[in-house]
Scaffold this motif. Structure first.
Motif, PDB file in Angstrom:
ATOM      1  N   THR A  44       0.863  -1.178   0.000  1.00 44.09           N
ATOM      2  CA  THR A  44       0.000   0.000   0.000  1.00 44.09           C
ATOM      3  C   THR A  44       0.899   1.227   0.000  1.00 44.09           C
ATOM      4  N   VAL A  47       0.502   5.753   2.601  1.00 38.69           N
ATOM      5  CA  VAL A  47       0.704   5.337   3.986  1.00 38.69           C
ATOM      6  C   VAL A  47       0.341   6.449   4.963  1.00 38.69           C
ATOM      7  N   LEU A  49      -6.003   5.588  13.299  1.00 34.49           N
ATOM      8  CA  LEU A  49      -6.117   4.165  12.976  1.00 34.49           C
ATOM      9  C   LEU A  49      -7.571   3.762  12.740  1.00 34.49           C
ATOM     10  N   ARG A  90      -8.901   5.587   9.418  1.00 33.00           N
ATOM     11  CA  ARG A  90      -8.362   5.018   8.170  1.00 33.00           C
ATOM     12  C   ARG A  90      -8.610   3.514   8.073  1.00 33.00           C
ATOM     13  N   GLU A  91      -9.115   2.931   9.163  1.00 32.41           N
ATOM     14  CA  GLU A  91      -9.375   1.485   9.220  1.00 32.41           C
ATOM     15  C   GLU A  91      -8.115   0.689   8.895  1.00 32.41           C
ATOM     16  N   VAL A  92      -7.014   1.076   9.558  1.00 31.56           N
ATOM     17  CA  VAL A  92      -5.747   0.360   9.421  1.00 31.56           C
ATOM     18  C   VAL A  92      -5.313  -0.104  10.809  1.00 31.56           C
ATOM     19  N   LYS A  93      -4.402  -1.082  10.830  1.00 27.12           N
ATOM     20  CA  LYS A  93      -4.005  -1.687  12.099  1.00 27.12           C
ATOM     21  C   LYS A  93      -2.595  -1.305  12.538  1.00 27.12           C
ATOM     22  N   VAL A  97       0.683   1.976  12.054  1.00 24.94           N
ATOM     23  CA  VAL A  97       1.068   3.273  11.493  1.00 24.94           C
ATOM     24  C   VAL A  97       2.554   3.509  11.788  1.00 24.94           C
ATOM     25  N   THR A 110       1.439  -0.627  16.345  1.00 24.97           N
ATOM     26  CA  THR A 110       0.465  -1.605  15.887  1.00 24.97           C
ATOM     27  C   THR A 110      -0.641  -1.755  16.927  1.00 24.97           C
ATOM     28  N   ARG A 115       2.689  -6.678   9.808  1.00 24.42           N
ATOM     29  CA  ARG A 115       2.814  -5.531   8.900  1.00 24.42           C
ATOM     30  C   ARG A 115       4.241  -4.993   8.937  1.00 24.42           C
ATOM     31  N   SER A 169       1.096  -5.748   4.431  1.00 20.32           N
ATOM     32  CA  SER A 169       0.515  -6.571   5.482  1.00 20.32           C
ATOM     33  C   SER A 169       0.471  -8.032   5.036  1.00 20.32           C
ATOM     34  N   ASP A 228      -1.939  -8.323   2.250  1.00 19.57           N
ATOM     35  CA  ASP A 228      -1.392  -7.915   0.953  1.00 19.57           C
ATOM     36  C   ASP A 228      -0.609  -9.058   0.308  1.00 19.57           C
TER      37      ASP A 228
END
Length: 411
Positions: free
Chosen positions: A117, A120, A136, A139-142, A144, A157, A227, A242, A245
């Motif tokens: 991705t 970032v 987090l 952006r619906e991510v786990k 950064v 994380t 990740r 991730s 991915d």
């Protein structure tokens, strides 16, 4: 034969004598492309040509010292050419840049650059922890990356938030709570005064953009990492990759050709080879208090609902239970439920109802002999972490992404 894919062709026309920061411009462009993991670059030296000044340059024997034309050609996917174009444009002071559409077949290893991705989300080392959590969730991510200037100082994380910041719930469950209760959870965790560098994992493990997918898979499986930031040769952050991915890339590649050398050796395994059999089960009429007890004890955080013959009827996730009581607008009970799910409360709250009231009946399953490539395809397509394995409808176990990754990495 593999199908050609859409590409863009970037050609840069410059003079051989053109310089960039003390080195030949064509050389600087190629090196920049290499550092950024572009598919490849070629340099061609012309024997005659002229530019905007109409001065003819030629390689005839008596004029070898002339500034001969040079063409740098790069072929890559449209998004990567579009991202690289401003970089080249800033380097070229005199010359022409041409971009055109095309199609190509790449006989290359499957590399991280193809699956990461690129957009970032990052935070600074001094970013308040409440702002990190908000980012987090938004952006619906786990995870950064944490930056200090242009340098990657670390990474935060979901695991860091749980273990170091004492956040009561996983990020995916935090999203189930109303905003007011999320704020209460943050306050209870003691986020006040904490900044990103207080809880980040440092130094962050990274992948070079030229790493191939199979090597990345082995690193993630061997180190149990979900990740990883992706960097250029000089350490510049270019993306993040991730487990999902990596699995998605393998699923796509296996659908094109099942015997490509780029695919991991474990892809010939089946669901049976990645099976986790210690799965909590219950009947549809099992009281919710007992379901909660099983959820708290199991690392799977789910209970499979079966009949007397172990035929699958439904599934209860921990967030199914939480969401059910959030919808009933019982803030006091939700707070106790959160404490129980995070082992902050010794006694479990008494819950009204049975498994039937909260279970999901649409259970996605696979047979034990299902090829791992198909299992991966389902996990990626349905955006799920685990899949139930059944034979003739009877429960055998569960396969999760971590087990799949380890099975793929197995020689």
């Amino acid at each position: 034969m593999r199908k050609p894919i859409d590409v863009k062709i970037l050609r840069v026309f410059v003079g051989e004598a053109a310089r960039h920061k003390g080195r030949p411009l064509y050389e600087a462009i190629v090196e920049e492309a290499r550092q950024r993991g572009m598919a490849g670059a070629s340099v061609c030296r012309g024997f005659m040509g002229f530019g905007a000044g109409s001065l003819l340059h030629t390689a005839k024997i008596l004029r070898l010292a002339e500034d001969l034309p040079v063409i740098v050609e790069i072929v890559d996917t449209p998004p990567r050419i579009e991202a690289f174009l401003p970089v080249v444009d800033a380097m070229v002071e005199e010359g022409s840049i041409v971009v055109q559409d095309g199609q190509a077949i790449f006989h290359l290893p499957l590399r991280i650059r193809d699956v990461m991705t690129e957009n970032v989300a990052t935070v600074d080392v001094r970013t308040p922890l409440t702002a990190v959590v908000d980012l987090l969730l938004r952006r619906e991510v786990k995870a950064v990356p944490v930056m200090e200037g242009r340098r990657i100082a670390g990474i935060i994380t979901g695991g860091d938030l749980l273990s170091r910041a004492r956040m009561p719930l996983r990020l995916d469950m935090q999203g189930q709570l109303p905003c007011e209760q999320r704020c209460e959870q943050d306050a209870a965790a003691g986020f006040a005064g904490l900044v990103a560098q207080d809880i980040m994992t440092s130094p962050a493990r990274t992948l070079n953009i030229k790493t191939d997918v199979v090597d990345a898979l082995k690193i993630m499986a061997g180190k149990n990492i979900k990740r990883l930031p992706v960097t250029a040769d000089d350490g510049t952050l270019l993306g993040i990759v991730s487990r999902t991915d990596v699995l998605a890339a393998i699923a796509r590649a296996s659908s094109v050709a099942g015997h490509l050398e780029i695919l991991p050796p474990g892809l010939n395994s089946t669901a049976r080879d990645a099976l986790f059999t210690d799965v909590p089960t219950a009947r549809p009429d099992t009281p919710l208090t007992e379901i909660l007890e099983q959820l708290v004890r199991s690392p799977l955080r789910r209970v499979v609902i079966v009949d007397a013959d172990r035929k699958i009827i439904g599934l209860v996730h921990d967030w199914d239970l939480l969401r059910s009581f959030v919808q009933k607008e019982s803030p006091g009970l939700v707070a106790r439920l959160v404490r129980a799910l995070t082992s902050q409360e010794q006694g479990l709250p008494a819950l009204e109802g049975t498994a039937r009231d909260v279970m999901t009946m649409n259970v996605i399953t696979a047979r034990p002999d299902t090829p791992l490539a198909e299992v991966i395809g389902v996990l990626v397509e349905k955006k799920i972490k685990r899949i139930v394995v059944a034979d003739d409808g009877r429960l055998l176990g569960i396969v999760d992404r971590d087990a799949v990754l380890k099975a793929l990495a197995r020689q």
